[in-house]
Design an enzyme around this catalytic site. Structure first.
Site, PDB file in Angstrom:
ATOM      1  N   HIS A  92      44.487  33.666 -66.776  1.00  0.00           N
ATOM      2  CA  HIS A  92      44.765  34.320 -68.056  1.00  0.00           C
ATOM      3  C   HIS A  92      45.409  33.321 -69.013  1.00  0.00           C
ATOM      4  CE1 HIS A  92      44.938  38.583 -66.107  1.00  0.00           C
ATOM      5  NE2 HIS A  92      43.713  38.236 -66.477  1.00  0.00           N
ATOM      6  N   ARG A 135      38.743  42.191 -59.302  1.00  0.00           N
ATOM      7  CA  ARG A 135      39.687  41.280 -59.970  1.00  0.00           C
ATOM      8  C   ARG A 135      40.912  42.058 -60.466  1.00  0.00           C
ATOM      9  NH1 ARG A 135      40.096  36.306 -62.886  1.00  0.00           N
ATOM     10  NH2 ARG A 135      40.809  36.565 -65.030  1.00  0.00           N
ATOM     11  N   ARG A 171      36.311  35.792 -61.366  1.00  0.00           N
ATOM     12  CA  ARG A 171      35.316  36.460 -62.203  1.00  0.00           C
ATOM     13  C   ARG A 171      33.948  36.287 -61.545  1.00  0.00           C
ATOM     14  NH1 ARG A 171      38.539  33.443 -65.858  1.00  0.00           N
ATOM     15  NH2 ARG A 171      39.715  34.734 -67.330  1.00  0.00           N
ATOM     16  N   LYS A 193      36.512  30.818 -67.525  1.00  0.00           N
ATOM     17  CA  LYS A 193      36.246  31.258 -68.891  1.00  0.00           C
ATOM     18  C   LYS A 193      36.796  30.249 -69.891  1.00  0.00           C
ATOM     19  CE  LYS A 193      36.913  35.429 -71.727  1.00  0.00           C
ATOM     20  NZ  LYS A 193      37.562  36.770 -71.747  1.00  0.00           N
ATOM     21  N   TYR A 236      48.810  44.845 -66.367  1.00  0.00           N
ATOM     22  CA  TYR A 236      48.724  45.488 -65.054  1.00  0.00           C
ATOM     23  C   TYR A 236      50.041  46.165 -64.673  1.00  0.00           C
ATOM     24  CZ  TYR A 236      44.329  43.019 -64.679  1.00  0.00           C
ATOM     25  OH  TYR A 236      43.059  42.571 -64.915  1.00  0.00           O
ATOM     26  N   HIS A 268      34.349  43.300 -61.511  1.00  0.00           N
ATOM     27  CA  HIS A 268      35.604  43.061 -62.226  1.00  0.00           C
ATOM     28  C   HIS A 268      36.710  43.996 -61.736  1.00  0.00           C
ATOM     29  CE1 HIS A 268      36.934  40.360 -65.376  1.00  0.00           C
ATOM     30  NE2 HIS A 268      37.751  41.296 -65.810  1.00  0.00           N
TER      31      HIS A 268
END
Length: 241
Positions: free
Chosen positions: A217, A194, A93, A119, A226, A191
């Site tokens: 994640h 990513r 990120r 995150k 994805y 992003h």
């Protein structure tokens, strides 16, 4: 004193896309839930408010592998080229890239690894490829990190012109300029690189749980988006039209 009908009328009156309305609905629901939790409200009427569905546009934000590599290869400035490489090659990120220090990097055989503070205050270790590790080594040598006034380990990997850590707005400008140089659409952002990392690694056969761990994640379901955004097969291909 707010009533359910007033909430619904407010959301129905909002201009903009379904995503805008969904964001407002989520904010209201969160506020009313908090108000009930702290005892300000006896009842949470926001619990019955439905957040409108929004279109999943992830597929529109996944660039091809050729385009991602073109952005990197056409970047003339070493720092920026390494920045793009780490965003794509590490799947980081923008905040994680800005927060990288040399102490977070460690050699592993011919390649290396990065300890990333991500995150939600979670830390993860990301293994980097040999190619990514080589360009990072070249950046360290060019930047003369060992000659800085501060200890080398404490120095940011990506330095600003003033000698501090690069901030997110500067990273955005680097990515936008690289996308324009490669002839890509203006919407490309950090992003997107990513997203590209996740999609391209899955396309090349990386296990989904490994991609989940690399990207940080919380749920494998997030990584699974994805697969749905870039399916490898379709029943439409079996028809004669």
């Amino acid at each position: 004193s707010v009533r359910m009908g007033e909430l619904q009328d407010y959301l129905a009156s909002l201009p903009g896309s379904s995503a805008t309305v969904a964001l407002a609905a989520s904010a209201l629901k969160s506020l009313l839930t908090f108000a009930q939790e702290v005892g300000f409200l006896r009842f949470n009427i926001g619990a019955a408010v439905k957040v409108p569905p929004i279109k999943n546009t992830l597929a529109e934000r996944i660039m091809s592998e050729a385009d991602a590599l073109l952005m990197i290869r056409q970047e003339p400035v070493l720092r920026n080229r390494v920045l793009l490489t780490v965003l794509y090659g590490g799947g980081l990120r923008i905040s994680e890239v800005c927060g990288l220090h040399w102490r977070d990097l460690m050699t592993r055989d011919e390649a290396g690894q990065a300890t990333v503070f991500g995150k939600g205050g979670k830390t993860r270790v990301v293994l980097l490829s040999v190619a990514t590790w080589k360009v990072l080594a070249a950046l360290r040598e060019r930047a003369g990190v060992d000659n800085l006034a501060i200890p080398a380990a404490d120095a940011p990997v990506f330095l600003s012109r003033k000698g501090g850590a690069l901030d997110p707005s500067a990273v955005h400008r680097v990515v936008k300029a690289a996308a324009a140089r490669a002839g890509l659409q203006a919407e490309v952002s950090a992003h997107w690189l990513r997203h590209a990392h996740a999609s391209h690694s899955l396309d090349r056969g990386a296990p989904i749980h490994l991609v989940q761990a690399t990207l940080g994640h919380a749920s494998v379901a997030t990584t699974g988006r994805y697969l749905h955004a870039r399916p490898s097969e379709s029943s439409a291909r079996f028809l004669g039209v």
